[in-house]
Design an enzyme around this catalytic site. Structure first.
Site, PDB file in Angstrom:
ATOM      1  CD  GLU A 275      34.919  15.060  -1.671  1.00  0.00           C
ATOM      2  OE1 GLU A 275      34.804  16.143  -0.916  1.00  0.00           O
ATOM      3  OE2 GLU A 275      36.045  14.890  -2.488  1.00  0.00           O
TER       4      GLU A 275
ATOM      5  CG  ASP B 107      -1.828   1.193   1.341  1.00  0.00           C
ATOM      6  OD1 ASP B 107      -1.688   2.080   0.297  1.00  0.00           O
ATOM      7  OD2 ASP B 107      -2.465   1.339   2.503  1.00  0.00           O
TER       8      ASP B 107
ATOM      9  CG  HIS C 197      32.090  19.420  -1.366  1.00  0.00           C
ATOM     10  ND1 HIS C 197      33.222  19.564  -0.829  1.00  0.00           N
ATOM     11  CD2 HIS C 197      31.114  20.550  -0.958  1.00  0.00           C
ATOM     12  CE1 HIS C 197      33.217  20.600  -0.057  1.00  0.00           C
ATOM     13  NE2 HIS C 197      32.035  21.124  -0.273  1.00  0.00           N
TER      14      HIS C 197
ATOM     15  NE  ARG D 294      33.842  23.802  -2.869  1.00  0.00           N
ATOM     16  CZ  ARG D 294      34.626  22.974  -2.219  1.00  0.00           C
ATOM     17  NH1 ARG D 294      35.082  21.852  -2.777  1.00  0.00           N
ATOM     18  NH2 ARG D 294      34.820  23.414  -0.744  1.00  0.00           N
TER      19      ARG D 294
ATOM     20  CD  GLU E  93      35.433  17.700   6.649  1.00  0.00           C
ATOM     21  OE1 GLU E  93      35.740  18.929   6.990  1.00  0.00           O
ATOM     22  OE2 GLU E  93      35.856  17.591   5.562  1.00  0.00           O
TER      23      GLU E  93
ATOM     24  CD  GLU F  30      35.043  19.457  -5.248  1.00  0.00           C
ATOM     25  OE1 GLU F  30      34.637  19.297  -3.819  1.00  0.00           O
ATOM     26  OE2 GLU F  30      35.834  19.526  -5.555  1.00  0.00           O
TER      27      GLU F  30
ATOM     28  CD  GLU G 207      31.723  18.113   4.618  1.00  0.00           C
ATOM     29  OE1 GLU G 207      33.023  18.406   4.468  1.00  0.00           O
ATOM     30  OE2 GLU G 207      30.873  19.084   4.922  1.00  0.00           O
TER      31      GLU G 207
ATOM     32  NE  ARG H 176      40.044  23.781  -1.113  1.00  0.00           N
ATOM     33  CZ  ARG H 176      40.054  22.392  -1.311  1.00  0.00           C
ATOM     34  NH1 ARG H 176      38.938  21.770  -0.949  1.00  0.00           N
ATOM     35  NH2 ARG H 176      40.939  21.755  -1.769  1.00  0.00           N
TER      36      ARG H 176
ATOM     37  CD  GLU I 235      34.846  14.522   3.231  1.00  0.00           C
ATOM     38  OE1 GLU I 235      34.428  15.596   3.714  1.00  0.00           O
ATOM     39  OE2 GLU I 235      35.393  14.299   2.271  1.00  0.00           O
TER      40      GLU I 235
END
Length: 470
Positions: free
Chosen positions: A131, A52, A270, A361, A213, A359, A133, A340, A221
């Site tokens: 990645e 269901d 990321h 982020r 981290e 990447e 965290e 970054r 991480e």
């Protein structure tokens, strides 16, 4: 495991008494039901098992609630957290009768994204490496009433416990933003993370590294090896399951909410992505940071749709406590090999063509991985198919830009509500190949607006500090 017969043999060898059917709901929570292994046969892999669906968030209405869970034999494992030997299978959801994929099933959406990619001839696979965290706390308490609210989290390694009577307090506490990454005794969770890693490896998740981290209070991480879209999303669900259950075994609790602490780093996810065809990486070239034209067009597509992507990849009100300008958060919609705080970074750790990737982020681990990776692929693919120019890279230090220059750099939305507005305006790229449907997106926006409104309706404790005496 690759065939139903092999899965049945696996269950027999392990002495399994039960098998567990797991599937993901709209918002990324694993759901399950279990059956005795006497019900396990090769037929269920073709015919599915009925259930269901009316009580699953965002799914069927009660008058049309019957659904089929179609188990994928490639996802089989013996569940280490069950007292009775239990075979676990991940399922995709189908309609009864037709066995057509259910349009609101996130795993089915991810499968359609892979098929759409192949149908374009651009590539035959998209490879993802997240990645994620998370925080490992010793205690969490929270409550919300009409006349008050509170939350509190605690960790034995947190800086706010330097004065606590621990009989004895040994003083090895991690200061704010200094968790990346001192050895023990400051890092109290090395063995716990290693136990998580070894269980992941046992269950088929190849891990690359684990570490503390940046934040105090047990931020961590664990990174696992990249794979294709659906396989990576499957692994992310299993990853969360392992981490939470091993933490619980040790009397600890894990959260993947992106910003559980004020004044310290939040948790991101990321996400590294690249396209491949016939075993050949397609993102390596001679352009900026060693990228191919295809990779740069992919970047162009992601940047064009980034504000709409936030509604799926950063999908909670709490996500926007992390995505705040002026800190290390990737709020600037630019790309760079160095910056970054740019939304897209081009990793340059290796010159190997196979390692060339982009990447993205802004995502965080509150996202449903199937939807997050599928949406990210669709945005990038729109850039490739339409040759969307990403513009110039942003290699200057964004923190040192004059305000008038920084104002020219677009940024992620400031709230979930704003992100949902962008998704409503910009979603045609998600509809290509019927990967996402209008029905699904309308359901998503409706539910997420309720979350946004729920927060707006409630007084915030800090407002008492600011305004009680007005």
């Amino acid at each position: 495991m690759s065939t139903p017969k092999e899965v049945i043999e696996m269950a027999k060898k392990a002495g399994a008494k039960m098998f567990d059917m797991k599937f993901v709901d709209t918002f990324g929570t694993w759901q399950h039901f279990s059956c005795p292994t006497g019900e396990l046969s090769e037929d269920i892999f073709a015919d599915g098992l009925g259930f269901d669906g009316s009580s699953i968030r965002g799914w069927k209405s009660i008058e049309a609630s019957d659904m089929l869970a179609m188990p994928d034999p490639a996802t089989a494992f013996i569940d280490p957290f069950c007292a009775v030997p239990t075979l676990s299978l991940t399922a995709t959801i189908a309609e009864t009768g037709t066995k057509e994929p259910y349009s609101r099933d996130p795993r089915g959406i991810a499968q359609k994204a892979e098929k759409y990619l192949a149908s374009t001839g651009t590539a035959d696979s998209a490879v993802f490496g997240p990645e994620a965290e998370f925080f490992i706390f010793d205690n969490v308490q929270f409550d919300q009433k009409s006349n008050g609210c509170f939350y509190t989290v605690d960790s034995e390694e947190a800086v706010w416990n330097t004065g606590r009577e621990e009989m004895p307090n040994l003083g090895y506490k991690i200061r704010h933003k200094e968790g990346y990454f001192p050895v023990s005794p400051a890092d109290t969770q090395q063995d716990l993370r290693t136990e998580m890693v070894l269980m992941m490896e046992q269950l088929g998740i190849p891990v690359e590294r684990q570490h503390h981290e940046v934040a105090t209070a047990g931020q961590a991480e664990i990174d696992f090896r990249f794979d294709t879209l659906v396989k990576t999303a499957d692994r992310m669900m299993l990853y969360k399951y392992i981490i939470k259950n091993i933490a619980r075994k040790h009397g600890k609790t894990v959260t993947f909410m992106p910003k559980p602490l004020f004044g310290d780093n939040g948790s991101g996810m990321h996400t590294h992505v690249s396209l491949w065809k016939k075993g050949k990486p397609l993102f390596a070239g001679t352009g900026y940071a060693g990228l191919s034209p295809m990779a740069l067009y992919f970047v162009g597509g992601v940047l064009k749709h980034a504000k709409a992507l936030c509604a799926i990849c950063s999908p909670t009100t709490n996500s926007y406590k992390r995505l705040v300008p002026g800190y290390e958060a990737p709020v600037n919609l630019a790309y760079s090999a160095r910056n970054r705080s740019a939304a897209i970074r081009i990793p340059t750790f290796s010159e190997s063509p196979k390692a060339k990737r982009v990447e993205y982020r802004p995502p965080d681990p509150s996202a449903n991985p199937y939807l997050c990776y599928a949406a990210l692929l669709m945005a990038g693919l729109d850039g490739v198919l339409n040759k969307i120019d990403p513009g110039e890279p942003m290699d200057r230090n964004l923190y040192e830009l004059p305000p008038e220059e920084l104002a020219k750099v677009p940024q992620v939305p400031a709230s979930l509500g704003e992100a949902l507005n962008y998704l409503e305006q910009d979603h045609d790229f998600l509809l290509k190949g019927d990967v996402f449907t209008r029905d699904f997106l309308e359901t998503w926006v409706s539910h997420k607006r309720k979350e946004h409104d729920a927060l707006r309706l409630r007084p915030h404790p800090y407002e008492y500090f600011l305004y009680y005496d007005v």
